[in-house]
Design an enzyme around this catalytic site. Structure first.
Site, PDB file in Angstrom:
ATOM      1  N   SER A 179    -100.779 -34.212  -0.648  1.00  0.00           N
ATOM      2  CA  SER A 179    -102.228 -34.153  -0.774  1.00  0.00           C
ATOM      3  C   SER A 179    -102.782 -32.942  -0.028  1.00  0.00           C
ATOM      4  CB  SER A 179    -102.858 -35.426  -0.231  1.00  0.00           C
ATOM      5  OG  SER A 179    -104.245 -35.363  -0.393  1.00  0.00           O
ATOM      6  N   ASN A 225    -107.966 -34.245   2.265  1.00  0.00           N
ATOM      7  CA  ASN A 225    -108.428 -33.237   1.313  1.00  0.00           C
ATOM      8  C   ASN A 225    -109.862 -33.574   0.901  1.00  0.00           C
ATOM      9  OD1 ASN A 225    -108.852 -31.487  -0.804  1.00  0.00           O
ATOM     10  ND2 ASN A 225    -107.034 -32.084  -1.967  1.00  0.00           N
ATOM     11  N   SER A 228    -109.814 -34.588  -3.103  1.00  0.00           N
ATOM     12  CA  SER A 228    -108.509 -35.152  -3.395  1.00  0.00           C
ATOM     13  C   SER A 228    -108.496 -35.870  -4.748  1.00  0.00           C
ATOM     14  CB  SER A 228    -108.130 -36.137  -2.289  1.00  0.00           C
ATOM     15  OG  SER A 228    -106.814 -36.576  -2.488  1.00  0.00           O
ATOM     16  N   SER A 229    -107.536 -35.528  -5.585  1.00  0.00           N
ATOM     17  CA  SER A 229    -107.403 -36.206  -6.879  1.00  0.00           C
ATOM     18  C   SER A 229    -106.859 -37.597  -6.626  1.00  0.00           C
ATOM     19  CB  SER A 229    -106.417 -35.483  -7.788  1.00  0.00           C
ATOM     20  OG  SER A 229    -106.577 -34.102  -7.709  1.00  0.00           O
ATOM     21  N   GLU A 442     -94.367 -39.091  -0.608  1.00  0.00           N
ATOM     22  CA  GLU A 442     -95.141 -39.404   0.597  1.00  0.00           C
ATOM     23  C   GLU A 442     -94.326 -40.236   1.575  1.00  0.00           C
ATOM     24  OE1 GLU A 442     -98.845 -41.243  -0.544  1.00  0.00           O
ATOM     25  OE2 GLU A 442     -99.706 -39.314  -1.104  1.00  0.00           O
TER      26      GLU A 442
HETATM   27  P1  ATP Z   1    -104.554 -33.964  -3.833  1.00  0.00           P
HETATM   28  O1  ATP Z   1    -103.172 -34.478  -4.007  1.00  0.00           O
HETATM   29  O2  ATP Z   1    -105.256 -34.595  -2.681  1.00  0.00           O
HETATM   30  O3  ATP Z   1    -105.349 -33.974  -5.096  1.00  0.00           O
HETATM   31  P2  ATP Z   1    -104.108 -31.129  -4.229  1.00  0.00           P
HETATM   32  O4  ATP Z   1    -102.690 -30.757  -4.000  1.00  0.00           O
HETATM   33  O5  ATP Z   1    -104.555 -31.257  -5.638  1.00  0.00           O
HETATM   34  O6  ATP Z   1    -104.431 -32.413  -3.360  1.00  0.00           O
HETATM   35  P3  ATP Z   1    -106.182 -29.140  -4.091  1.00  0.00           P
HETATM   36  O7  ATP Z   1    -107.373 -29.996  -4.242  1.00  0.00           O
HETATM   37  O8  ATP Z   1    -105.705 -28.356  -5.272  1.00  0.00           O
HETATM   38  O9  ATP Z   1    -104.998 -30.009  -3.478  1.00  0.00           O
HETATM   39  O10 ATP Z   1    -106.382 -28.081  -2.902  1.00  0.00           O
HETATM   40  C1  ATP Z   1    -107.030 -28.421  -1.696  1.00  0.00           C
HETATM   41  C2  ATP Z   1    -107.891 -27.276  -1.222  1.00  0.00           C
HETATM   42  O11 ATP Z   1    -107.075 -26.169  -0.851  1.00  0.00           O
HETATM   43  C3  ATP Z   1    -108.832 -26.728  -2.286  1.00  0.00           C
HETATM   44  O12 ATP Z   1    -110.024 -27.442  -2.331  1.00  0.00           O
HETATM   45  C4  ATP Z   1    -109.030 -25.289  -1.816  1.00  0.00           C
HETATM   46  O13 ATP Z   1    -109.985 -25.250  -0.787  1.00  0.00           O
HETATM   47  C5  ATP Z   1    -107.702 -24.931  -1.172  1.00  0.00           C
HETATM   48  N1  ATP Z   1    -106.818 -24.170  -2.101  1.00  0.00           N
HETATM   49  C6  ATP Z   1    -105.752 -24.621  -2.789  1.00  0.00           C
HETATM   50  N2  ATP Z   1    -105.182 -23.639  -3.514  1.00  0.00           N
HETATM   51  C7  ATP Z   1    -105.877 -22.523  -3.292  1.00  0.00           C
HETATM   52  C8  ATP Z   1    -105.791 -21.148  -3.726  1.00  0.00           C
HETATM   53  N3  ATP Z   1    -104.832 -20.736  -4.560  1.00  0.00           N
HETATM   54  N4  ATP Z   1    -106.697 -20.273  -3.257  1.00  0.00           N
HETATM   55  C9  ATP Z   1    -107.659 -20.661  -2.404  1.00  0.00           C
HETATM   56  N5  ATP Z   1    -107.795 -21.924  -1.939  1.00  0.00           N
HETATM   57  C10 ATP Z   1    -106.924 -22.848  -2.371  1.00  0.00           C
HETATM   58 MG    MG Z   2    -105.476 -32.691  -6.663  1.00  0.00          MG
END
Ligand code: ATP
Ligand code: MG
Length: 747
Positions: A179, A225, A228-229, A442
């Protein structure tokens, strides 16, 4: 000595230094020569790069980069790669592939905003937590024209596209990570690349606009996050014969929750506020529980307008949008429905107040219908209909389960509408690229049913990953005609069997126990221990706990709440309430719920309660997982592993321990290890002969490269089990080239 006998890969997981050596090969003594660069362990557990000043006895004197001098046991050191390899863009180019070397290389690149690195066929993406100048039209064009080839999500999307056209095989981009690691952002970056092909025909834009909608209804702020999805997502993007996007299909998995609550309350225009009787966010009981009403840098009212605009773009009608928001409001108000105790057995009725009246109005039922569904339960016992009155806590659970499933149904319905709107129809060629954004492995201090399901899914994905790598390696060996039986691979089939075996696997036993009315989490745990103790991936622990040896390490699960979470909590009375409602959506939801209640539970185990006829949560999950795997099986996969460098969501902080643990969990170290277990170093006969031929004592100028190569191998006594001669290349076990390089450098 650089040469180590080929070793079997040991099981993954953190290890003591001696285990570490077994895995990485004993490289320390090689590195601990004067002036050599080595890694040493600092007191905080991090690795630091330093230079050997002197070595005497079993100790070495080292200089750290900032000038500090240390004395350490030589055997605790790990060889570092020569400076010329600092920051290479594929980890496989490293001569030493040890944990510190991998960590150092990623950190070296990260500090220069080079957040993407290859690990053989896998792309590693380290979350920058800030804007990095790597995206946009110029970059897209550069990757399209191949004027740039450094590792990038664009490069992955581009190869998927090329391979789809060249091989006429569907492709998938599988993104994983924990996450906050950046999966959803990475998925959007890949979608942007694919969408940029279209030249603005429209459907590409519609596909991109699904993101704000799904994020509003499916994402929430969590501790880890801000966005968070709460669901897994597979988006299948379809292409026309000329390689343009012509449609898409989205599939979602798992449970979901809710930015939209805040956005609706903050952004709904006055007329909608009145119609839906909206209050302020801090006045709803459901939202009060978290006490967090805003997110830094996010304007909920503005987001609401973005979401409704996106809904317009994907052709969700104004009327449907109003229906959707009415359901969101109904869910919020349900939380405010309260109960009064009516007798001395703690039985209850709902309080007919503002909340109950608004919920009834929004759903299109009477407050009496609502009361019936939330305060009584109809059951069939021995073919006789009986009505059970609910106690206060049962009624609250029933109310919350109704709210949850209303929302889940709403999300499912929205995805269906989006799919209808993006459906490929006649233009379909059958060719597609699927992007999977799904929660990674996890392991917390306390792991529950959710982690159990997520880790099971990751075990399946890991097998997919292993088999793909295995195939790639095999193809290369077979192509070059070498004996490939000598390459060993780890398989996680044992662990999958532990989950899936019938009738004595974790999932079957869970389902069986969930149907016994008198079963408890403890009887469940005992049953597992009774039947599974012989499985090498299972370990019974004290009380209600058990542990599973996953590919990414051992995880201890606490069975508290397993049975309850596995039983679908929604009762028949609630479904019947929805079926009776006059509003458009509840009826659709109810018929969907009824059609889904196929019965996977064998008859002898069925209890007589009508609501036990539904699919258990674990079985639903397994069904979705199998569908997903089936879909992925027929594609050429491309893997992206996202890494979160710190838990603070801040830029420029790289915590080695955290990164290392994720590299293990997402299989990056496994790739490196697999490569080491085979013949990771490959060199063409020509190159080998040119590079080392001059070391030969006899004159070989007139001979062909293959003969020269064989002569070199003999002269330097490279053991036969350390290499194989292919048609075009020589294949070496790890460390072998180091010996030759040393001789070459001394000459
Ligand atoms: P979850 O499992 O909780 O959904 P996730 O892996 O989908 O988490 P994201 O929501 O894609 O995580 O990323 C979290 C945050 O990290 C984003 O909101 C953004 O602020 C930052 N982030 C991620 N990737 C990038 C990137 N390539 N450039 C800039 N910021 C990024
Ligand atoms: Mg996500």
């Amino acid at each position: 000595a650089t040469g180590t006998a080929p070793r079997r890969m040991s099981p993954a997981g953190a290890g003591s230094p001696s285990q570490r050596d077994a895995r990485w090969g004993d490289t320390s003594s090689y590195g601990a020569r004067k002036k050599h660069r080595v890694f040493c362990h600092l007191p905080n557990g991090d690795w630091a790069l330093c230079t050997v000043i002197t070595t005497s006895g079993d100790e070495s004197v080292l200089k750290l980069s900032e000038g500090k001098v240390l004395r350490l046991k030589t055997e605790s050191l790990e060889a570092a790669n020569p400076e010329i390899l600092d920051g290479v863009d594929d980890l496989m180019q490293l001569s030493y592939l040890s944990e510190p070397s991998v960590l150092y290389n990623l950190q070296y690149r990260y500090s220069q905003d080079l957040i993407y690195t290859k690990a053989g066929p896998v792309l590693v993406a380290v979350n920058p937590f800030k804007k990095v100048p790597l995206y946009g039209n110029e970059y897209i064009a550069a990757y399209r024209n191949k004027t740039k080839d450094s590792p990038h999500v664009y490069a992955i999307a581009d190869s998927a596209l090329r391979e789809m056209k060249r091989d006429e095989v569907n492709q998938s981009i599988i993104i994983s990570g924990e996450s906050g690691a950046g999966k959803t952002e990475t998925a959007k970056i890949a979608m942007q690349y694919l969408a940029s092909l279209g030249g603005g025909g429209g459907i590409e834009y519609e596909i991109l606009q699904t993101n704000p909608i799904l994020e509003a209804f499916g994402n929430a702020k969590t501790l880890r996050n801000d966005n968070s999805s709460r669901f897994g997502k597979l988006i299948e993007i379809h292409f026309s014969t000329i390689g343009r996007i012509c449609g898409a299909m989205i599939q979602t998995f798992g449970e979901r929750s809710y930015h939209i609550f805040y956005q609706l309350c903050a952004g709904a225009p006055a007329s909608l506020r009145d119609k839906l009787s909206l209050k302020k966010v801090d006045e709803y009981k459901y939202l009060k529980q978290s006490c967090c009403y805003s997110i830094a840098g996010v304007d909920d009212a503005q987001m609401f307008r973005t979401v409704t605009e996106a809904m317009n773009i994907v052709h969700i009608s104004k009327e449907d949008q109003d229906n959707v928001f009415a359901m969101v409001s109904a869910v919020l108000w349900l939380g405010d429905v309260s109960f009064t105790v009516i007798d001395n057995e703690n039985h209850v009725e709902i309080v007919v107040d503002e909340a109950a009246e608004i919920v009834a109005r929004l759903l299109g039922c009477s407050t009496e219908d609502l009361n019936l569904a939330l305060s009584k339960r109809h059951m069939k016992v021995n073919n006789e209909n009986i009505v059970q009155k609910l106690t206060l806590s049962q009624a609250i659970d029933t109310r919350d389960a109704l709210a949850k499933s209303l929302y889940a149904s709403l999300f499912e319905w929205l995805v269906e509408q989006i799919n209808k709107s993006l459906s490929v129809g006649k233009r379909r060629t059958g060719r597609s690229i699927s992007i999977l954004d799904i929660y990674g492995f996890e392991s917390f201090d306390r792991n529950s049913f959710e982690q159990f399901c997520i880790n099971y899914a990751n075990e399946r994905l890991q097998q997919h990953f292993n088999r793909h790598l295995f195939k790639l390696e095999q193809e290369e060996y077979v192509e070059d005609g070498i004996d490939w039986a000598k390459v060993e691979f780890e398989d996680n089939q044992n662990c999958l069997n532990l989950f899936e075996k019938k009738p004595l696997g974790l999932l079957s036993l869970l389902d069986e126990e969930s149907t016994f009315p008198n079963a408890t989490d403890l009887t469940f745990a005992n049953k597992l221990k009774q039947h599974l103790n012989n499985n090498s991936c299972f370990r019974g622990e004290r009380g209600k706990a058990f542990a599973v040896r996953h590919y990414a390490g051992e995880v201890a699960y606490d069975t508290s709440g397993f049975l309850e979470k596995n039983r679908d909590l929604l009762h028949m009375d609630s479904i019947q309430l929805l079926a009776k409602c006059k509003s458009a959506l509840p009826q659709i939801f109810a018929s969907k719920m009824l059609s889904q209640s196929d019965n996977p539970i064998p008859a002898p185990y069925r209890s007589s309660a009508a609501d036990s006829q539904k699919l258990s949560v674990a079985m639903k999950f397994k069904g979705q997982l199998f569908q997903l795997m089936q879909r992925l099986e027929s594609t050429t996969p491309h893997f992206i592993r996202c890494i979160k460098p710190n838990n603070l969501q801040l830029p420029a902080i790289y915590e080695q321990g955290l990164v290392l643990q994720q590299l293990k969990c997402c299989g990056v170290l496994e790739v490196v290890r697999i490569s080491r277990s085979g013949y990771p170093t490959r060199m063409t006969h020509q190159k080998f002969a040119r590079r080392y031929g001059f070391l030969l004592l006899e004159d070989v100028a007139s001979q062909d490269p293959l003969s020269v190569s064989v002569a070199i191998l003999h002269q330097f006594n490279i053991l036969p089990e350390m290499y194989q001669v292919g048609y075009t290349k020589l294949f070496f076990r790890t460390g072998q080239i180091g010996k030759l390089e040393d001789t070459r450098n001394r000459t």
